[in-house]
Scaffold this motif. Structure first.
Motif, PDB file in Angstrom:
ATOM      1  N   PRO A 130      42.274  28.723  38.354  1.00 40.83           N
ATOM      2  CA  PRO A 130      41.591  27.883  39.207  1.00 40.83           C
ATOM      3  C   PRO A 130      40.496  28.358  40.087  1.00 40.83           C
ATOM      4  N   GLU A 131      40.781  29.605  40.468  1.00 44.45           N
ATOM      5  CA  GLU A 131      39.821  30.286  41.128  1.00 44.45           C
ATOM      6  C   GLU A 131      39.561  31.768  40.759  1.00 44.45           C
ATOM      7  N   ILE A 132      38.393  32.506  41.277  1.00 40.35           N
ATOM      8  CA  ILE A 132      38.339  34.011  40.849  1.00 40.35           C
ATOM      9  C   ILE A 132      39.136  34.835  41.636  1.00 40.35           C
ATOM     10  N   ASP A 133      39.663  35.676  41.172  1.00 40.00           N
ATOM     11  CA  ASP A 133      40.587  36.855  41.580  1.00 40.00           C
ATOM     12  C   ASP A 133      39.565  37.778  41.868  1.00 40.00           C
ATOM     13  N   ALA A 134      39.238  37.920  43.186  1.00 42.41           N
ATOM     14  CA  ALA A 134      38.205  39.120  43.626  1.00 42.41           C
ATOM     15  C   ALA A 134      38.462  39.289  45.322  1.00 42.41           C
ATOM     16  N   THR A 135      38.220  40.661  45.687  1.00 41.50           N
ATOM     17  CA  THR A 135      38.029  40.889  47.135  1.00 41.50           C
ATOM     18  C   THR A 135      36.812  39.878  47.894  1.00 41.50           C
ATOM     19  N   ASN A 136      36.587  40.199  49.025  1.00 37.83           N
ATOM     20  CA  ASN A 136      35.406  39.684  49.558  1.00 37.83           C
ATOM     21  C   ASN A 136      34.235  40.576  49.046  1.00 37.83           C
ATOM     22  N   SER A 137      34.466  41.525  48.868  1.00 40.10           N
ATOM     23  CA  SER A 137      33.223  42.447  48.417  1.00 40.10           C
ATOM     24  C   SER A 137      33.036  42.287  46.895  1.00 40.10           C
ATOM     25  N   PHE A 138      33.742  41.525  46.214  1.00 39.21           N
ATOM     26  CA  PHE A 138      33.773  41.004  44.767  1.00 39.21           C
ATOM     27  C   PHE A 138      34.081  41.820  43.869  1.00 39.21           C
ATOM     28  N   LYS A 139      35.279  42.730  44.444  1.00 43.92           N
ATOM     29  CA  LYS A 139      35.989  43.530  43.528  1.00 43.92           C
ATOM     30  C   LYS A 139      36.943  42.767  42.744  1.00 43.92           C
ATOM     31  N   GLN A 140      37.090  42.710  41.423  1.00 48.71           N
ATOM     32  CA  GLN A 140      38.051  41.899  40.923  1.00 48.71           C
ATOM     33  C   GLN A 140      39.372  42.695  41.023  1.00 48.71           C
ATOM     34  N   LEU A 141      40.273  41.811  41.284  1.00 55.20           N
ATOM     35  CA  LEU A 141      41.759  42.068  41.557  1.00 55.20           C
ATOM     36  C   LEU A 141      42.597  41.842  40.287  1.00 55.20           C
ATOM     37  N   LYS A 142      43.237  43.046  39.824  1.00 61.01           N
ATOM     38  CA  LYS A 142      44.003  42.908  38.620  1.00 61.01           C
ATOM     39  C   LYS A 142      45.316  43.182  38.460  1.00 61.01           C
ATOM     40  N   GLY A 143      45.841  44.149  39.627  1.00 63.43           N
ATOM     41  CA  GLY A 143      47.198  44.474  39.946  1.00 63.43           C
ATOM     42  C   GLY A 143      48.328  43.425  39.831  1.00 63.43           C
ATOM     43  N   LYS A 144      48.276  42.339  40.592  1.00 58.66           N
ATOM     44  CA  LYS A 144      49.087  40.983  40.609  1.00 58.66           C
ATOM     45  C   LYS A 144      49.049  40.419  39.229  1.00 58.66           C
ATOM     46  N   LEU A 145      47.868  40.444  38.653  1.00 57.31           N
ATOM     47  CA  LEU A 145      47.678  39.612  37.246  1.00 57.31           C
ATOM     48  C   LEU A 145      48.555  40.550  36.246  1.00 57.31           C
ATOM     49  N   LYS A 146      48.343  42.022  36.405  1.00 57.40           N
ATOM     50  CA  LYS A 146      48.988  42.692  35.605  1.00 57.40           C
ATOM     51  C   LYS A 146      50.469  42.611  35.382  1.00 57.40           C
ATOM     52  N   GLN A 147      51.062  42.619  36.830  1.00 56.16           N
ATOM     53  CA  GLN A 147      52.556  42.402  37.065  1.00 56.16           C
ATOM     54  C   GLN A 147      53.151  41.104  36.402  1.00 56.16           C
ATOM     55  N   GLU A 148      52.203  40.137  36.549  1.00 61.91           N
ATOM     56  CA  GLU A 148      52.750  38.777  36.186  1.00 61.91           C
ATOM     57  C   GLU A 148      52.646  38.381  34.669  1.00 61.91           C
ATOM     58  N   GLY A 149      51.897  39.307  34.024  1.00 65.44           N
ATOM     59  CA  GLY A 149      51.811  39.358  32.377  1.00 65.44           C
ATOM     60  C   GLY A 149      51.691  37.916  31.920  1.00 65.44           C
ATOM     61  N   PHE A 150      52.221  37.903  30.848  1.00 67.84           N
ATOM     62  CA  PHE A 150      52.147  36.531  29.914  1.00 67.84           C
ATOM     63  C   PHE A 150      53.216  35.769  29.686  1.00 67.84           C
ATOM     64  N   ASN A 151      54.104  35.956  30.561  1.00 71.52           N
ATOM     65  CA  ASN A 151      55.513  35.030  30.188  1.00 71.52           C
ATOM     66  C   ASN A 151      55.316  33.641  30.721  1.00 71.52           C
ATOM     67  N   PRO A 152      55.344  32.725  29.705  1.00 73.79           N
ATOM     68  CA  PRO A 152      55.042  31.168  30.431  1.00 73.79           C
ATOM     69  C   PRO A 152      56.073  30.795  31.441  1.00 73.79           C
ATOM     70  N   ALA A 153      57.146  31.551  31.450  1.00 75.35           N
ATOM     71  CA  ALA A 153      58.193  30.836  32.283  1.00 75.35           C
ATOM     72  C   ALA A 153      57.861  31.425  33.769  1.00 75.35           C
ATOM     73  N   LEU A 154      56.996  32.496  33.883  1.00 71.83           N
ATOM     74  CA  LEU A 154      56.898  32.871  35.062  1.00 71.83           C
ATOM     75  C   LEU A 154      55.313  32.529  35.644  1.00 71.83           C
ATOM     76  N   VAL A 155      54.587  32.109  34.731  1.00 68.48           N
ATOM     77  CA  VAL A 155      53.003  32.075  35.024  1.00 68.48           C
ATOM     78  C   VAL A 155      52.796  30.529  34.923  1.00 68.48           C
ATOM     79  N   SER A 156      52.393  30.018  35.841  1.00 70.55           N
ATOM     80  CA  SER A 156      52.067  28.435  36.024  1.00 70.55           C
ATOM     81  C   SER A 156      50.883  27.986  35.384  1.00 70.55           C
ATOM     82  N   ASP A 157      49.917  29.016  35.188  1.00 71.50           N
ATOM     83  CA  ASP A 157      48.323  28.651  34.813  1.00 71.50           C
ATOM     84  C   ASP A 157      48.457  28.360  33.333  1.00 71.50           C
ATOM     85  N   PRO A 158      47.711  27.645  32.461  1.00 77.73           N
ATOM     86  CA  PRO A 158      47.623  27.658  31.132  1.00 77.73           C
ATOM     87  C   PRO A 158      47.425  28.881  30.348  1.00 77.73           C
TER      88      PRO A 158
END
Length: 590
Positions: free
Chosen positions: A533-561
């Protein structure tokens, strides 16, 4: 053939520390003289002897000499695995022509870029890739007209309209005698350009010297005890470092035969091994997992394969693979396409990708690395701090006479960025591998992860920036944040993209699937998509990947489509719990 004296590969490597009149061409002519009728390349039931291979290579040398090509010029190859690939490269190399081995899986602007940065004077393109090349023909700057290799008798209308030359009849008219120029090519000369994704951006071409090519061949031949009686099975793409710089070179320097296949098939792997009586195999880890995942058979251990060597095999698969298929040796190695460092697990220590020491010479060091701040940890004097056993750090490869870094072609900025000087003492020089490894007892090491905006999948380095640029060009996303996620039972990390749709746009699963298929090679495609729903980035527009990597692709843990690229349906489908379980249990492969 049995009267050929065994070669001292170690002595050959040592001699290459100094400039020698040795090259691919001289090694080929040597083998053709010693065993002219012996089988060299076996391809689709056709057998090409060393003598025939050498004569056909000489025709390429003759033709390109007549065109005015000389030592130091560049000719690009774009074709799938076949004997002509190796024959053309060998013939051109006899003149000292640098052969640019273009990745046949890239398309569009990436393909045009790869051809332009090598500044080729001509291109040899296979019939199966004419359409792919024709799409970018107008964007490629060749110094002379492209030449076209065509197999079979069917002339391509696309090739005719584009003015490509039919190479076969031109070669038939050329002499098959050894060219005098072979003797002028030395171990210092560049043999090929091989492409690597590097850490960011478009592909870079790295120069490989004849010395490095020969050294790698002698190393593989020595470890594998290769000789004219051994047969190697080759399914890796010949534009790949392992295919050309290890597989082909070891066959040439040892005088052994090579059973060449267009592409890998897990289903027919053992059938081919038996058919060609292959004793040796150069692997990448992903292929071994595919082979191992095939249903067990009662005769798994009854096969002629005795020695395999490669990189990227999971540590926990090494021993089971070796035991199930009754292998004598399984040698895991670590090395960079750039050609600095040779790290080999000679003792076959489970889980290790290599040793810091080869033949008594230290190949590099693992230093402490601050991942959060993206920098090497240094002592009070500003020198890097070496890791202790059990620690994970950045691998730095020693640059010396045998391990030279020729640099990236026409890219001095990228070349300089990979070099580190005054690391441990004034005046030293190291190559930055960009990889995190763990140091173990007796100087062994295991692979941990890659640094920066890359991940490794299907034994290829994938640039997240490059994939993100391709996805953004689709036109419906405000942001495309690309990263790699771990998939149970798989080597490396698989591509995933967190996408933020532009306002008013809808997700197009069919259209996006077709788009990535056309614009990205299979190993770089994001197989998992997460709509944010929102862009994952810092105030300096650097993309944030760490949390996304940790959450992975398990639909039971990720609420996003979540969506999964179903290759069977050629569409992104909703990633359900059922599909997730099929993936993690390895019942669904991709």
């Amino acid at each position: 053939m049995n009267d050929i004296a065994p070669r001292n590969h170690l002595q050959e490597m040592i001699s290459l520390g100094q400039k020698q009149a040795k090259s691919l061409g001289s090694e080929l002519e040597r083998q053709a003289s010693l065993q002219e009728q012996a089988p060299f390349i076996i391809f689709e039931d056709k057998i090409i002897s060393f003598g025939e291979f050498n004569r056909r290579a000489n025709q390429y040398a003759s033709h390109f000499r007549e065109l005015g090509f000389k030592k130091g010029d560049v000719v690009a190859l774009l074709m799938e695995n076949r004997p002509e690939y190796l024959i053309a490269a060998s013939g051109l190399s006899k003149l000292g022509i640098i052969v640019s081995l273009v990745n046949n899986g890239v398309r569009g602007d990436v393909l045009a870029h790869a051809l332009n940065i090598c500044q080729a004077g001509a291109l040899i393109v296979g019939q199966e890739l004419i359409e792919a090349y024709a799409e970018v023909n107008g964007k490629v700057n060749l110094e002379s007209p492209a030449v076209f290799y065509m197999e079979g008798a069917v002339w391509s209308e696309t090739a005719r309209k584009a003015g490509f030359k039919h190479l076969n009849p031109l070669l038939d008219a050329c002499t098959s005698e050894n060219p005098a120029e072979t003797g002028t090519v030395t171990s210092d000369d560049v043999i090929v350009y091989i492409y690597t994704s590097g850490t960011t951006g478009l592909p870079k071409a790295t120069a490989v010297a004849q010395r490095r090519w020969l050294v790698l061949g002698h190393i593989a031949a020595m470890i594998g005890q290769m000789n004219p009686a051994t047969s190697q099975y080759m399914v890796l793409p010949l534009y790949h470092n392992s295919g050309f710089d290890i597989g082909f070179s070891s066959a040439i320097v040892s005088g052994s035969s090579m059973a060449l296949r267009r592409r890998f098939s897990a289903r027919t792997f053992w059938e081919d091994i038996h058919k060609y009586n292959s004793s040796h195999f150069i692997y990448v880890g992903e292929l071994c997992r595919y082979i191992y995942n095939q249903p067990p058979r009662d005769d798994d251990a009854d096969n002629p394969l005795r020695f395999i060597m490669g990189n990227g095999m999971r540590g926990d698969l090494m021993e089971p693979f070796k035991k199930r298929f009754n292998l004598e040796r399984l040698i895991e190695v670590y090395g960079a396409t750039e050609g600095v460092g040779s790290f080999i697990n000679m003792a076959e220590v489970p889980g290790m990708c290599g040793s810091m020491v080869l033949n008594g010479q230290r190949q590099g060091e693992i230093v402490r690395y601050d991942v959060e701040n993206d920098e090497i940890v240094r002592d009070k004097d500003g020198y890097a701090v070496k890791c202790s056993v059990g620690e994970t750090g950045l691998l730095l490869c020693t640059i010396n006479e045998l391990n030279r870094f020729a640099g990236y072609v026409n890219n001095p900025k990228a070349t300089e960025a990979k070099l580190l000087r005054n690391v441990f003492r004034p005046g030293d020089e190291y190559f930055n591998s960009g990889d995190l490894l763990q140091l173990h007892e007796n100087d062994y090491m295991s692979f941990v992860d890659r640094l920066g905006d890359t991940y490794r999948w299907k034994s290829e380095n994938v640039s997240t920036n490059q994939v993100g640029d391709v996805l953004n060009a689709f036109g419906t996303f405000e942001d495309a944040n690309v990263y790699g996620v771990e998939v149970p039972g798989s080597e490396g990390r698989c591509g995933m993209a967190a996408l933020k749709l532009l306002e008013g746009k809808k997700f197009e699963p069919q259209g996006l699937a077709e788009y990535v298929r056309q614009h990205l090679p299979s190993y770089a495609r994001p197989y998992f998509v997460r709509l944010r729903p929102e862009i994952d980035a810092t105030n300096s527009f650097k993309q944030l990947k760490g949390k996304l990597k940790q959450e992975g692709f398990n639909p039971a843990l990720v609420s996003d489509p979540l969506y999964f690229l179903d290759t069977g349906k050629s569409c992104y489908v909703p990633l359900t719990g059922e599909i997730y379980e099929e993936i993690v249990s390895q019942r669904k492969t991709f």
